[in-house]
Design a protein around this motif. Structure first.
Motif, PDB file in Angstrom:
ATOM      1  N   CYS A 176      75.615 -26.504  14.587  1.00 34.40           N
ATOM      2  CA  CYS A 176      74.538 -26.272  13.831  1.00 34.40           C
ATOM      3  C   CYS A 176      73.262 -26.570  14.335  1.00 34.40           C
TER       4      CYS A 176
ATOM      5  N   TYR B 138      71.114 -23.839   3.919  1.00 27.78           N
ATOM      6  CA  TYR B 138      72.001 -24.579   4.889  1.00 27.78           C
ATOM      7  C   TYR B 138      73.433 -24.813   4.466  1.00 27.78           C
TER       8      TYR B 138
ATOM      9  N   CYS C  75      71.686 -28.799  14.104  1.00 26.23           N
ATOM     10  CA  CYS C  75      70.841 -29.587  13.103  1.00 26.23           C
ATOM     11  C   CYS C  75      69.629 -30.335  13.505  1.00 26.23           C
TER      12      CYS C  75
ATOM     13  N   ASN D 286      74.743 -32.102   3.459  1.00 25.76           N
ATOM     14  CA  ASN D 286      73.809 -31.072   3.126  1.00 25.76           C
ATOM     15  C   ASN D 286      73.641 -31.021   1.436  1.00 25.76           C
TER      16      ASN D 286
ATOM     17  N   SER E  82      64.327 -32.910  12.040  1.00 26.03           N
ATOM     18  CA  SER E  82      64.974 -31.786  12.317  1.00 26.03           C
ATOM     19  C   SER E  82      64.222 -30.768  13.013  1.00 26.03           C
TER      20      SER E  82
ATOM     21  N   THR F 111      79.504 -32.571   6.981  1.00 23.40           N
ATOM     22  CA  THR F 111      78.285 -31.877   7.231  1.00 23.40           C
ATOM     23  C   THR F 111      77.977 -31.339   5.793  1.00 23.40           C
TER      24      THR F 111
END
Length: 349
Positions: free
Chosen positions: A101, A85, A103, A120, A19, A116
């Motif tokens: 995002c 997050y 991400c 997460n 990330s 998502t």
């Protein structure tokens, strides 16, 4: 102790490092995402777009290398970050905000969704397990030293499955229409507007790109998609600039047009002019004006000014650009009449 529990800190470490590495070259998108998620303004500075991905990389490396109390501290930070997050994503999805995002940098261009949230949530759970499962404080290197051949095979297989699942969840083909839920009447505000190029069928419209941004008067990046979808309003997007002779009458009427449209629609002015010049010449248009219009101008092919495009409340493009002050004024008048007729046709009581 099961040494294969090492999969949890290893997975979180790999996700954090990937990330951060993918996000680091995308600093402008990171700032844009922070703004879209409602992060406080003091944290939406250029330094944050560097500190966040670098911090993710450092934290991921710490999970892989540290042991004892230092490892547990790093794991707690990772769990807190994943939980943060998760909360930000869940809040945006609940508000139906089309937030990109960023991400995983350029690999993730789709807005956050229920998928998502689940991703997460799974990462948050894995981060918590990396703290509380037996033997976690030994650290990853010590746990790997205890591995048998079967453990190595199991680790390789589960890591591959996990990473493939994560990548599959973030890399998606481009879509031609947004996936947000809309009610049965969404996009039907334009039936009474007479325009030969109006795309009255929502299914036939292209979507506003989720990555197209403008800059607000205070310098914050804003997703055009969010400016349209979040307030759930029909939008007249006007491209104009200070110094353009035919733009002057349009810009001078923006404030009055906005007042007459009321809660039914909004006007967004996209310009390449400076904020100071707009404030000086057309102060009534300033509250409706966004800057840094180059990318939007190129996407909508609005190379001559003034130009106007109708955007539907569901995040789709309802018309191609039309040019000229008189035509734009006519379109606004037609839209005002359309909404007035719709209000009159609604049952009272």
């Amino acid at each position: 102790m099961l040494p294969t529990f090492v999969i949890f800190p290893a997975l979180i470490a790999c996700v954090l490092i990937a990330s951060g590495a993918l996000k680091l070259p995308q600093r402008s998108r990171t700032l844009q995402s922070l703004a879209a998620f409602g992060v406080p303004a003091p944290l939406r500075k250029p330094w944050a777009a560097v500190a966040l991905p670098v911090g993710e990389i450092i934290l991921g490396a710490a999970l892989l290398l540290l042991s004892g109390p230092a490892y547990l501290f790093a794991a707690a930070l990772a769990a807190a970050l994943m939980a943060t997050y998760l909360v930000l994503v869940a809040r945006s999805v609940s508000k139906r905000q089309a937030v990109d995002c960023n991400c995983f940098g350029a690999l993730s261009t789709e807005p956050v969704s229920q998928i998502t949230i689940w991703r997460n949530a799974g990462l948050t759970l894995a981060a918590l397990l990396a703290i509380f499962l037996p033997g976690m404080a030994l650290g990853v290197p010590t746990q790997l030293a205890l591995f048998s051949v079967d453990d190595w095979l199991w680790l390789a297989a589960t890591t591959t499955v996990a990473l493939v699942g994560i990548v599959a969840g973030i890399v998606k083909p481009p879509v031609s229409a947004p996936t947000t839920t809309r009610d049965a009447t969404a996009g039907q505000d334009f039936e009474l507007v007479e325009g030969p190029d109006l795309i009255s069928d929502p299914a036939a419209r292209d979507a506003i790109p989720h990555t197209l941004e403008l800059v607000s008067g205070d310098g914050a990046p804003e997703l055009l998609y969010n400016l349209v979808v979040v307030p759930q309003k029909t939008t007249i997007l006007i491209f104009a600039r200070v110094g353009c002779g035919s733009c002057g009458p349009v810009l001078s009427q923006v404030g009055d047009w906005s007042r007459r449209l009321g809660d039914d629609a909004q006007i967004i002015v996209a310009t390449s002019s400076s904020r100071a010049s707009v404030k000086k010449s057309y102060p009534s248009a300033l509250p409706h004006t966004y800057f840094g219009a180059k990318a939007a101008t190129e996407f909508f092919e609005a190379h001559a000014t003034p130009a106007a495009i109708l955007l539907a409340a569901d995040g789709t493009i309802a018309s191609p650009p039309e040019f000229g002050g008189d035509i734009i004024a006519d379109r606004v008048e037609q839209l005002v009449a359309s909404f007035a007729a719709q209000r009159q046709s609604q049952p009272h009581g």
